[in-house]
Motif scaffolding. Structure first.
Motif, short mmCIF file in Angstrom:
data_model
loop_
_atom_site.label_atom_id
_atom_site.label_comp_id
_atom_site.label_asym_id
_atom_site.label_seq_id
_atom_site.Cartn_x
_atom_site.Cartn_y
_atom_site.Cartn_z
N LEU A 1 -19.46 -8.24 -5.22
CA LEU A 1 -20.76 -7.65 -5.57
C LEU A 1 -20.77 -6.15 -5.28
CD1 LEU A 1 -23.06 -10.43 -4.06
CD2 LEU A 1 -22.98 -9.79 -6.48
N ARG A 2 -20.24 -5.80 -4.11
CA ARG A 2 -20.19 -4.38 -3.73
C ARG A 2 -19.30 -3.58 -4.67
NH1 ARG A 2 -17.81 -4.09 1.87
NH2 ARG A 2 -15.89 -4.03 0.67
N ALA A 3 -18.18 -4.19 -5.08
CA ALA A 3 -17.26 -3.50 -6.00
C ALA A 3 -17.92 -3.26 -7.35
CB ALA A 3 -15.98 -4.32 -6.16
N GLU A 4 -18.68 -4.24 -7.84
CA GLU A 4 -19.34 -4.07 -9.14
C GLU A 4 -20.47 -3.04 -9.06
OE1 GLU A 4 -20.38 -7.54 -11.31
OE2 GLU A 4 -18.31 -8.28 -11.38
N ILE A 5 -21.16 -2.98 -7.92
CA ILE A 5 -22.18 -1.95 -7.75
C ILE A 5 -21.52 -0.57 -7.75
CG2 ILE A 5 -23.86 -0.97 -6.13
CD1 ILE A 5 -24.45 -3.82 -5.18
N GLY A 6 -20.37 -0.47 -7.11
CA GLY A 6 -19.72 0.83 -6.95
C GLY A 6 -18.83 1.26 -8.08
N TRP A 7 -18.54 0.35 -9.01
CA TRP A 7 -17.59 0.68 -10.07
C TRP A 7 -18.14 1.74 -11.02
CZ3 TRP A 7 -17.26 0.66 -15.39
CH2 TRP A 7 -15.96 0.77 -15.93
N GLY A 8 -17.25 2.59 -11.49
CA GLY A 8 -17.63 3.60 -12.48
C GLY A 8 -16.48 4.54 -12.72
N ILE B 1 -8.08 11.33 2.80
CA ILE B 1 -8.61 9.99 2.56
C ILE B 1 -7.98 9.43 1.29
CG2 ILE B 1 -10.68 8.66 2.03
CD1 ILE B 1 -12.30 10.53 3.67
N ALA B 2 -7.45 8.22 1.39
CA ALA B 2 -6.84 7.59 0.22
C ALA B 2 -7.90 7.34 -0.85
CB ALA B 2 -6.19 6.27 0.62
N PRO B 3 -7.62 7.67 -2.11
CA PRO B 3 -8.62 7.46 -3.18
C PRO B 3 -9.13 6.03 -3.23
CG PRO B 3 -6.80 8.79 -4.00
CD PRO B 3 -6.40 8.32 -2.62
N ARG B 4 -8.25 5.05 -2.93
CA ARG B 4 -8.68 3.66 -3.02
C ARG B 4 -9.69 3.30 -1.92
NH1 ARG B 4 -6.08 0.79 0.95
NH2 ARG B 4 -4.17 1.70 1.83
N ALA B 5 -9.82 4.18 -0.91
CA ALA B 5 -10.77 3.91 0.17
C ALA B 5 -12.20 4.23 -0.25
CB ALA B 5 -10.42 4.70 1.42
N LEU B 6 -12.36 4.96 -1.36
CA LEU B 6 -13.69 5.34 -1.83
C LEU B 6 -14.13 4.37 -2.91
CD1 LEU B 6 -13.20 9.21 -1.94
CD2 LEU B 6 -14.18 7.80 -0.10
N LEU B 7 -15.19 3.64 -2.66
CA LEU B 7 -15.61 2.58 -3.55
C LEU B 7 -16.31 3.09 -4.79
CD1 LEU B 7 -16.90 0.06 -0.86
CD2 LEU B 7 -14.63 0.22 -1.87
#
Length: 362
Positions: free
Chosen positions: A194-201, A260-266
């Protein structure tokens, strides 16, 4: 377990509100991208990602016995013996699984139930699978059925986490206790989805500076204070190995986040703040970031607390903190810091412990 399910419901309400400003096609693209990325992370083929998904634009068939039999035929399960093909599901098995997929329960509980029943049937027919690659799901069909059950209840698909496998039955654990563990595990995976879908873009320019919401300000101050408190004892431990060892703590925000690793930013470009614990022993240097970040564009009010670490040695630079996405802490707008603080504290402690282990082994 009830607390975990309540968290799922609260976050799902925010997810539903957030996606109202997105087109159906955009939501489908986000889900497809996230699912394919996760399947690729554990070495699966794109066809398996497609099995985990229901296209929200199309009418999807019910999980009847015939449909489950067809899905089982498309899934390539790892065999218990290399020279023995998997025994097929009988019509009795598929009918039982179809009934499990519609039990009147919370969608996460229903998904866990059909997963457990499917895994049990497959193990009884074929024995436990062998040669399962590290990080890959124990079996595929149970994940597919659980994922479809969730999507039919308007939840994201259930995506296996290569760093957090589903719990298996242990000696001394009753069936009910194991099922409760499985439901809690699935709840964390659904929360992450759920959090990933909110943060995706798409990756875009950073959000213009804006006043920091009170919850974000309090959370980042408390995280920074706790990271500082951990730096003192860590330095004492490291100096037992090297008298010149150092542990220093700094902090920053989106304008100063090099490292900060890019993958760490949601959510690419969203506001975030970090506390960094730098550990130096001999020629090895480790930077541990604990990041408090907004999730979603525009901001949904949801915060995530994550951690990542980078180790620099004479051999080069590499990411060393392989924590699962479900280990990250989700802070919701109606929370206060105290509500989530035990989880945040445990996240920091675990991140520091793993970072120390990597540093001392380098």
């Amino acid at each position: 377990m009830r607390v975990d399910l309540t968290d799922v419901d609260r976050l799902r309400a925010l997810w539903a509100e957030h996606r109202r400003c997105q087109t159906l096609e955009a939501r489908a693209a986000a889900r497809r991208t996230l699912t394919h990325d996760r399947v690729q992370a554990w070495g699966g083929e794109p066809a398996l990602a497609d099995l985990l998904l229901i296209d929200p634009v199309e009418v999807h068939p019910p999980l009847t016995a015939a449909h489950i039999a067809a899905l089982a035929g498309r899934v390539g399960e790892p065999s218990a013996a290399s020279d023995a093909p998997e025994a097929p599901l009988s019509s009795e098995h598929t009918r039982a699984l179809a009934e499990a997929a519609i039990v009147p329960a919370h969608p996460v509980v229903r998904a866990a139930h059909v997963y457990a029943e499917c895994a049990r049937v497959l193990d009884e027919l074929n024995g436990p699978p062998r040669n399962v690659s590290e990080g890959a799901p124990y079996r595929i069909l149970p994940w597919v059925l659980a994922s479809l059950v969730l999507q039919r209840a308007d939840h994201p698909p259930l995506l296996p986490d290569p760093r957090a496998p589903a719990p298996r039955t242990r000696v001394g654990l009753t069936e009910a206790e194991h099922f409760a563990e499985l439901v809690s595990h699935f709840s964390r995976l659904v929360t992450e989805a759920l959090r990933a879908e909110i943060g995706w873009g798409p990756r875009v320019e950073p959000v213009p500076a804006a006043p920091v919401p009170p919850l974000s300000a309090v959370t980042r101050r408390r995280v920074l204070s706790y990271v500082r408190s951990r730096g003192v004892p860590v330095e004492l431990i490291l100096r037992a190995l090297d008298p010149r060892a150092r542990a220093t703590v700094t902090s920053g925000d989106a304008g100063s986040d090099a490292g900060i690793a890019p993958r760490a930013l949601l959510t690419p470009g969203a506001a975030h703040w970090w506390a960094r614990l730098d550990l130096e022993v001999g020629e090895a240097f480790l930077s541990l970031y604990v990041v408090v970040q907004d999730v979603g564009r525009p901001p949904s009010g949801v915060l995530a607390v994550t951690a990542n670490a980078r180790l620099t040695t004479t051999d080069g630079v590499r990411e060393v903190l392989e924590m699962s996405g479900s280990d990250s802490v989700t802070v919701m707008p109606s929370d206060c810091v105290d509500d989530r603080w035990p989880q945040v504290r445990d996240l920091v402690d675990e991140a520091v412990s793993r970072s120390m282990n990597e540093l001392t082994r380098s």
